[in-house]
Write an enzyme that holds these catalytic residues in place. Structure first.
Site, short mmCIF file in Angstrom:
data_model
loop_
_atom_site.label_atom_id
_atom_site.label_comp_id
_atom_site.label_asym_id
_atom_site.label_seq_id
_atom_site.Cartn_x
_atom_site.Cartn_y
_atom_site.Cartn_z
N GLY A 70 0.86 -1.32 -0.22
CA GLY A 70 -0.07 0.11 0.11
C GLY A 70 0.69 1.24 0.08
N THR A 72 1.98 3.15 -2.60
CA THR A 72 1.34 4.04 -3.53
C THR A 72 0.13 5.03 -2.97
OG1 THR A 72 1.88 2.61 -5.17
CG2 THR A 72 0.53 4.43 -5.82
N HIS A 122 14.20 18.00 -3.48
CA HIS A 122 13.33 16.81 -3.41
C HIS A 122 12.04 17.38 -2.53
CE1 HIS A 122 15.35 13.87 -5.55
NE2 HIS A 122 16.71 14.46 -5.06
N ARG A 260 -3.37 -2.71 -9.32
CA ARG A 260 -3.70 -4.04 -9.78
C ARG A 260 -5.19 -4.30 -9.76
NH1 ARG A 260 -3.72 -9.44 -8.31
NH2 ARG A 260 -3.22 -8.81 -6.40
N GLY A 262 -6.21 -4.07 -5.65
CA GLY A 262 -6.26 -3.37 -4.40
C GLY A 262 -7.43 -4.13 -3.55
P1 A3P Z 1 -2.65 -5.84 -5.53
O1 A3P Z 1 -1.66 -6.23 -6.46
O2 A3P Z 1 -2.99 -6.73 -4.47
O3 A3P Z 1 -3.73 -5.14 -6.12
P2 A3P Z 1 2.52 -0.70 -3.38
O4 A3P Z 1 1.97 0.64 -3.39
O5 A3P Z 1 3.20 -0.84 -1.93
O6 A3P Z 1 3.37 -1.35 -4.59
O7 A3P Z 1 1.39 -1.69 -3.29
C1 A3P Z 1 0.60 -1.96 -4.33
C2 A3P Z 1 -0.75 -2.76 -3.97
O8 A3P Z 1 -1.70 -1.75 -3.44
C3 A3P Z 1 -1.42 -3.26 -4.96
O9 A3P Z 1 -2.20 -4.36 -4.59
C4 A3P Z 1 -2.31 -2.09 -5.73
O10 A3P Z 1 -3.51 -2.48 -6.40
C5 A3P Z 1 -2.85 -1.63 -4.41
N1 A3P Z 1 -3.14 -0.10 -4.27
C6 A3P Z 1 -2.63 0.88 -5.07
N2 A3P Z 1 -3.25 2.10 -5.02
C7 A3P Z 1 -4.14 1.86 -4.24
C8 A3P Z 1 -5.18 2.66 -3.87
N3 A3P Z 1 -5.13 4.11 -4.13
N4 A3P Z 1 -6.28 2.12 -2.76
C9 A3P Z 1 -6.08 0.71 -2.34
N5 A3P Z 1 -5.06 0.07 -2.97
C10 A3P Z 1 -3.93 0.35 -3.71
#
Ligand code: A3P
Length: 294
Positions: A70, A72, A122, A260, A262
């Site tokens: 999570g 992102t 940054h 993907r 979520g």
């Molecule tokens: P899935 O692959 O299970 O869908 P990170 O950001 O740490 O790389 O984690 C990515 C995971 O968080 C992915 O899970 C992605 O779909 C999910 N994700 C990304 N943005 C999100 C959001 N705004 N709300 C909920 N889940 C999110």
């Protein structure tokens, strides 16, 4: 631990990458073992530079996550909370930029090429993580191209359980941050992806309070908490052009690959109950007596 008392400065001078235990992730990315964790070899030097040179300011907020947990989402939420007086929701930079562009990684961005960059320039449930990581890495093909890679899911899962994967072992991260929070609750906010999914509104308020920017009653009445939660939701971010196209992490990965499904519990579509049992037992013994529930 006593090992942690070494100054990163000395380590940086003395440590040779070759002296560390070497490994390979299931997708063919070289790993090195450092202080009990398997790191991607490509971020090893940037990571050491950050340890050596990064000086936090009192106002800094550091988001510390395991990848695919999570990150992102947390970046989008904390950015929106901290900048809510600078940008209205309909002018949010999140509408036109990927969250990783707005909130850089220390290893992949800030310290990637420079040992001591000018920081002023940054702005700065394990099974689901395994499944998410597997999709992410297969999609981005960062690992070495060779006949034996990527390894199949059974072998990759076995490596995950043994902690041999990027930033592994997973449970040591959870326990490390859990203990840090117990020792210093005012400085460490321990959050689970599942908690955010369950009730994002109250978690956003909690994050804002922790960051020192609590929402005023007026802001709450205006619906700002819900607006920020809505802007940062999976549905909202994943539908934006900025997140459907382009690359991040120094061009290594597609922006779209951060979004993907979520969903909590997607692992049931890919992993067996026996695999889940293995991880449950591992975590039970690891977390025993810590008070950390999973
Ligand atoms: P899935 O692959 O299970 O869908 P990170 O950001 O740490 O790389 O984690 C990515 C995971 O968080 C992915 O899970 C992605 O779909 C999910 N994700 C990304 N943005 C999100 C959001 N705004 N709300 C909920 N889940 C999110």
């Amino acid at each position: 631990s006593a090992e942690d008392d070494n100054s990163p400065n000395d380590e940086f001078q003395e440590l040779q990458l070759q002296t560390l235990e070497q490994g390979m992730s299931w997708d063919g990315q070289p790993l090195v073992k450092y202080k009990g964790f398997w790191l991607l070899a490509m971020i090893f030097l940037p990571m050491l530079s950050a340890r050596k040179n990064f000086k936090a300011k009192d106002t800094d907020v550091i988001i510390s996550t395991m990848s695919k947990s999570g990150t992102t989402w947390m970046k989008a939420l904390t950015f929106s909370i901290a900048n809510r007086n600078r940008f209205t929701i309909d002018q949010s930079p999140l509408l036109t930029c990927n969250p990783h562009t707005l909130v850089p990684f220390l290893e992949y961005n800030v310290y990637w090429e420079q040992e001591n960059p000018d920081l002023e320039k940054h702005s700065l449930n394990p099974l689901d993580q395994f499944v998410s990581q597997r999709h992410f890495l297969l999609e981005n093909k960062i690992g070495k191209e060779a006949d034996q890679y990527p390894l199949g899911v059974d072998e990759a899962f076995d490596m995950f359980c043994r902690g041999v994967h990027s930033w592994g072992p997973f449970w040591d991260h959870m326990l490390g941050y859990w203990n840090a929070r117990s020792e210093n609750p005012g400085k460490v906010l321990f959050l689970k992806y599942e908690d955010l999914k369950e009730d994002v509104t109250s978690q956003v308020k909690k994050i804002a309070e922790f960051m020192g920017f609590p929402f005023s009653l007026e802001e709450e009445k205006q619906g700002l908490v819900d607006q920020i939660s809505g802007l940062c939701s999976f549905e909202s971010l994943s539908s934006l052009a900025a997140n459907k196209t382009g690359n991040n992490l120094n061009g290594l990965v597609k922006n779209s690959s951060f979004f993907r499904k979520g969903k909590v519990g997607d692992w049931t579509n890919y992993l067996t109950p026996a695999m889940a049992e293995r991880v449950r037992k591992l975590m039970e013994s690891k977390f025993e007596g810590s008070g950390l529930m999973f």
